[in-house]
Design a protein around this motif. Structure first.
Motif, short mmCIF file in Angstrom:
data_model
loop_
_atom_site.label_atom_id
_atom_site.label_comp_id
_atom_site.label_asym_id
_atom_site.label_seq_id
_atom_site.Cartn_x
_atom_site.Cartn_y
_atom_site.Cartn_z
N LEU A 83 -83.93 -25.25 26.02
CA LEU A 83 -84.66 -24.43 25.07
C LEU A 83 -84.83 -23.00 25.58
CD1 LEU A 83 -86.19 -24.58 22.34
CD2 LEU A 83 -88.27 -25.00 23.65
N ILE A 84 -85.05 -22.85 26.88
CA ILE A 84 -85.22 -21.51 27.44
C ILE A 84 -83.94 -20.70 27.30
CG2 ILE A 84 -85.74 -20.22 29.54
CD1 ILE A 84 -88.13 -21.62 28.35
N LYS A 85 -82.79 -21.35 27.49
CA LYS A 85 -81.52 -20.63 27.33
C LYS A 85 -81.31 -20.21 25.88
CE LYS A 85 -78.99 -22.67 31.21
NZ LYS A 85 -77.80 -23.48 31.61
N SER A 86 -81.76 -21.04 24.96
CA SER A 86 -81.61 -20.66 23.55
C SER A 86 -82.54 -19.51 23.16
CB SER A 86 -81.91 -21.87 22.66
OG SER A 86 -83.26 -22.29 22.79
N PHE A 371 -96.92 -13.32 22.15
CA PHE A 371 -96.86 -14.01 20.87
C PHE A 371 -95.51 -14.68 20.65
CE2 PHE A 371 -100.43 -11.94 18.15
CZ PHE A 371 -101.35 -12.52 19.00
N PHE A 372 -94.44 -14.11 21.21
CA PHE A 372 -93.15 -14.78 21.08
C PHE A 372 -93.15 -16.11 21.84
CE2 PHE A 372 -89.07 -15.74 23.10
CZ PHE A 372 -88.32 -16.01 21.97
N PHE A 373 -93.68 -16.09 23.07
CA PHE A 373 -93.69 -17.32 23.87
C PHE A 373 -94.76 -18.30 23.41
CE2 PHE A 373 -91.35 -14.60 26.84
CZ PHE A 373 -90.32 -15.47 27.17
N ILE A 374 -95.55 -17.91 22.43
CA ILE A 374 -96.43 -18.87 21.76
C ILE A 374 -95.77 -19.37 20.47
CG2 ILE A 374 -98.62 -19.14 20.53
CD1 ILE A 374 -99.92 -17.30 22.52
N GLY A 375 -95.21 -18.45 19.70
CA GLY A 375 -94.65 -18.82 18.40
C GLY A 375 -93.38 -19.63 18.49
N ALA A 376 -92.42 -19.20 19.32
CA ALA A 376 -91.14 -19.90 19.39
C ALA A 376 -91.29 -21.34 19.91
CB ALA A 376 -90.18 -19.10 20.27
N PRO A 377 -91.99 -21.58 21.02
CA PRO A 377 -92.16 -22.98 21.44
C PRO A 377 -92.96 -23.82 20.45
CG PRO A 377 -92.64 -21.48 23.26
CD PRO A 377 -92.54 -20.65 22.03
N LEU A 378 -93.96 -23.21 19.81
CA LEU A 378 -94.71 -23.96 18.81
C LEU A 378 -93.82 -24.36 17.64
CD1 LEU A 378 -98.24 -22.30 18.46
CD2 LEU A 378 -97.71 -24.64 19.11
N GLY A 379 -92.94 -23.45 17.22
CA GLY A 379 -92.01 -23.79 16.15
C GLY A 379 -91.08 -24.91 16.55
N PRO A 432 -101.58 -17.98 29.98
CA PRO A 432 -101.47 -19.40 30.39
C PRO A 432 -101.18 -20.33 29.22
CG PRO A 432 -103.37 -18.36 31.43
CD PRO A 432 -102.87 -17.40 30.41
N THR A 433 -101.75 -20.01 28.05
CA THR A 433 -101.45 -20.84 26.87
C THR A 433 -99.98 -20.77 26.51
OG1 THR A 433 -103.69 -20.40 26.04
CG2 THR A 433 -102.08 -21.24 24.47
N ALA A 434 -99.40 -19.57 26.55
CA ALA A 434 -97.97 -19.43 26.25
C ALA A 434 -97.11 -20.16 27.27
CB ALA A 434 -97.61 -17.94 26.21
N ILE A 435 -97.48 -20.07 28.54
CA ILE A 435 -96.71 -20.78 29.58
C ILE A 435 -96.79 -22.29 29.38
CG2 ILE A 435 -96.60 -21.24 32.07
CD1 ILE A 435 -97.57 -18.37 32.52
N PHE A 436 -97.97 -22.78 29.07
CA PHE A 436 -98.16 -24.22 28.86
C PHE A 436 -97.34 -24.72 27.67
CE2 PHE A 436 -100.52 -27.55 26.57
CZ PHE A 436 -100.47 -28.56 27.52
N ILE A 437 -97.40 -23.99 26.55
CA ILE A 437 -96.67 -24.42 25.35
C ILE A 437 -95.17 -24.34 25.58
CG2 ILE A 437 -96.25 -23.88 22.93
CD1 ILE A 437 -99.11 -22.89 22.74
N THR A 438 -94.71 -23.29 26.26
CA THR A 438 -93.28 -23.17 26.55
C THR A 438 -92.80 -24.30 27.46
OG1 THR A 438 -93.47 -20.76 26.35
CG2 THR A 438 -91.51 -21.61 27.42
N TYR A 439 -93.60 -24.64 28.45
CA TYR A 439 -93.24 -25.73 29.36
C TYR A 439 -93.16 -27.06 28.61
CZ TYR A 439 -93.81 -29.24 33.03
OH TYR A 439 -93.65 -30.34 33.84
N LYS A 440 -94.14 -27.31 27.75
CA LYS A 440 -94.14 -28.56 27.00
C LYS A 440 -92.97 -28.63 26.03
CE LYS A 440 -97.75 -30.64 28.66
NZ LYS A 440 -97.63 -31.94 29.36
N ALA A 441 -92.67 -27.50 25.38
CA ALA A 441 -91.55 -27.50 24.44
C ALA A 441 -90.22 -27.67 25.17
CB ALA A 441 -91.54 -26.19 23.65
N ASN A 442 -90.07 -27.09 26.34
CA ASN A 442 -88.82 -27.21 27.09
C ASN A 442 -88.60 -28.64 27.60
OD1 ASN A 442 -86.48 -25.90 28.25
ND2 ASN A 442 -87.46 -26.20 30.24
#
Length: 547
Positions: A83-86, A371-379, A432-442
């Motif tokens: 997901l991070i590469k995408s 906001f990108f690292f919150i929105g994209a993983p949430l999506g 930290p919220t963005a990092i957590f959501i990105t980690y969970k989505a990945n």
């Protein structure tokens, strides 16, 4: 195109929210279209840096929500792309948006803010459009309250007029009554000409004698025709930018650094002057000769020396004079310190506002990335595209950001919080919220799986879920009702024996249940037998049994 659409929507929403604060300054002023066009143009330029983070959040949610909903993210991951590469291409685009945001705030935003404030102040100072209503007092004319009972729209005549001329002094007030009149504006639109017919004039007059009497002399005049000239400027004139240019929000970073250094130099000089004044007036250092100094030291070291004895030896009138003089000096000192404190507090606030304005320019650009690292993983997690769920989540995230950011700004502006704490409050929570959501989505975590949380709380609270068994369309073998009934009776006896053997008369111990867990084979066997009975009875067509 999606980002442009979300940006336009975000900009429009923010402009409408901002417009409600100044709607009273626009209505009833007779502003021309070019003035209103400038007002909205500069407002839109001011709102661009604030609309960009919201547009990034909403567009990233919709984009990756659509990809997840159409299983394209699954295909991307199946191809060995994480997901991070995408995110790489979109991250580069978001960095570009952040740079645009910073450029707007540093170059275009300050100038737009300056012109917007100039227009806003000019609108506030402009006289309202002259529209006199019937039956109520109209206060749109300076220092005048005008009442008209009836108005002829064709001829412009006013009937049964009552005028209260209000000034700062009660002694100059006047009341004018007239049967009819006509109000016209001069050619240069600087004055109003009010022609009155058949009326009376009551006016208070200034008393030339100073007297304690509450009565005020007045003058009464009856007239057939009277012409009044009233100052009323209908033109729209731009105010000067002299005071506006001092606002830190109207400056670039280079200008902020330059002006802040000047302010620090000025107020440091003021502080040094105040310090020297305090040394001379409040804490004076007496210069004594060596002989007098030694004498004072010896006198102070004696045990029987008492300062109050000097005061008690004075005469009563001398004591009262000393007390009065001391009180007067103390009050003067307090007033002087209050004034100096006000000056230094204003200086501290000016310097603080420059620091806040500089940090805001970097903070809004950083918010685009957050906001990108919150929105994209949430999506990618919720996998819902369109304008439904993404808009709801975007609004919730933006409200949280707005509350944190606005609270930090207000507390920092007032000096209650340190600048680094107030302006760093929202990033400290959102990063930290963005990092957590990105980690969970990945890692394909089910962090937003509602069933997971529901089952967890059901297990914690010991709740039972009702099982719904639907009837089968094709039944191969009919249920064995007699055997199932015998099995249920045997299970009932086994359960009663298990209850007596296990002493289940109190609630279970949570520590033993979750931290010292041991398998219970008796319960496992009972559960298997019960499942076998349920499976056999599910072949029935009796709805009572199925329910």
């Amino acid at each position: 195109m999606l980002f442009i659409g979300t940006f336009v929507v975000s900009l429009f929403v923010l402009m409408m929210q901002f417009l409600w604060q100044y709607v009273d300054e626009l209505i009833g002023k007779g502003l021309t279209l070019d003035v209103l066009g400038e007002f909205f143009w500069y407002m839109s330029l001011m709102m661009v840096p604030e609309a960009l983070p919201l547009a990034v959040l909403l567009s990233s949610l919709i984009t990756f929500g659509n990809l997840g909903e159409s299983s394209e993210l699954t295909a991307i991951k199946a191809a060995g792309i994480s997901l991070i590469k995408s995110f790489r291409g979109v991250i580069v685009f978001t960095l570009f948006i952040a740079l645009i945001s910073f450029y707007f705030q540093n170059s275009i935003g300050p100038d737009a803010k300056k012109h917007f404030d100039q227009l806003l102040i000019s609108m506030k100072q402009k006289s309202p459009e002259l529209e006199i209503p019937e039956g109520i007092f109209y206060n749109g004319i300076p220092d005048t309250n005008l009442y008209v009972e009836k108005r002829n729209l064709k001829t412009g005549h006013l009937y049964n007029i009552m005028i209260y001329r209000m000034t700062d002094s009660y002694e100059d007030q006047a009341i004018i009554l007239a049967d009819s009149g006509m109000l016209q504006s001069t050619a240069e639109k600087k004055h109003l000409i009010l022609n009155l017919w058949n009326g009376e004039w009551f006016e208070n007059m200034r008393s030339q004698e100073l007297s304690s009497s509450a009565s005020v002399p007045y003058r009464r005049e009856s007239f057939v025709h009277k012409k009044l000239i009233i100052d009323f400027n209908e033109d729209f004139n731009l105010t000067s930018m002299a005071g506006i240019a001092d606002d830190a929000r109207t400056k670039s970073i280079a200008k902020i650094h330059h002006d802040k250094d000047s302010l620090i130099h000025v107020y440091d000089s003021v502080g040094n002057v105040y310090y020297r004044d305090a040394q001379q007036s409040i804490y004076p250092i007496l210069k004594l000769k060596k002989k007098d100094m030694n004498k004072a030291i010896m006198l102070a070291s004696t045990k029987n020396y008492n300062l109050d004895s000097i005061y008690t030896k004075l005469r009563p009138e001398e004591r009262s004079q000393i007390i009065e003089r001391t009180l007067m000096n103390t009050q003067q000192t307090i007033s002087d310190l209050d004034f100096k404190s006000m000056i230094t507090s204003d200086g501290d606030k000016l310097i603080r506002m420059h620091d806040i304005a500089e940090i805001n320019k970097y903070l809004l650009a950083l918010t685009c990335l957050i906001f990108f690292f919150i929105g994209a993983p949430l999506g990618a997690i919720i996998r819902k595209g369109g304008l439904g769920v993404p808009i709801i989540i975007s609004v919730l995230v933006f409200i949280i950001y707005y509350i944190l950011n606005n609270t930090g700004y207000r507390m920092t502006r007032q000096g209650d919080w340190a600048i680094w704490f107030g302006r760093g409050l929202s990033p400290a929570i959102l990063i930290p919220t963005a990092i957590f959501i990105t980690y969970k989505a990945n890692n394909d975590s089910a962090v937003f799986n509602i069933d997971l949380y529901r089952n967890f709380f059901i297990r914690i609270l010991g709740l039972r879920m009702k099982r719904n068994i639907s009837s089968k369309e094709v039944i191969i073998s009919a249920p064995r009702y007699i055997d199932d009934a015998d099995m249920l009776r045997k299970m009932n006896n086994e359960i009663e024996a298990y209850v007596e053997r296990s002493n289940l008369k109190s609630p279970p111990n949570f520590i033993k249940t979750f931290f010292k867990y041991q398998p219970d084979h008796d319960i496992e066997q009972l559960s298997k037998k019960l499942e076998a009975v349920i499976e056999d009875l599910s072949n029935t067509r009796n709805r009572i049994i199925l329910s």
